[in-house]
Write a protein that holds these residues in place. Structure first.
Motif: not given
Length: 64
Positions: A5-6, A8-20, A47-54
């Motif tokens: 779970k941690i 998974q949400y790290a991918y979202l953090v990296f997405a925000v950083l790369f977007l910025y 994020f969505f791929f890992r969440r689905k398979f988790s």
């Protein structure tokens, strides 16, 4: 399982950083904006791929 779970949400953090980073490079006119935006999209996809398979893995374990 909590580590999944941690990460998974790290991918979202990296997405925000790369977007910025991509937006700041786009405004400055420097090269590499497309790469940063592509990596942001990849991180959101992961994020969505890992969440689905988790969720599939948890459902499989709960059904036994």
């Amino acid at each position: 399982m909590k580590y999944d779970k941690i990460f998974q949400y790290a991918y979202l953090v990296f997405a925000v950083l790369f977007l910025y980073d991509g937006i700041s490079k786009w405004n400055d006119g420097t090269n590499g904006a497309y790469i940063s935006l592509g990596l942001a999209a990849l991180a959101v996809f992961m994020f969505f791929f890992r969440r689905k398979f988790s969720n599939k893995f948890e459902d499989r374990n709960n059904s036994k």
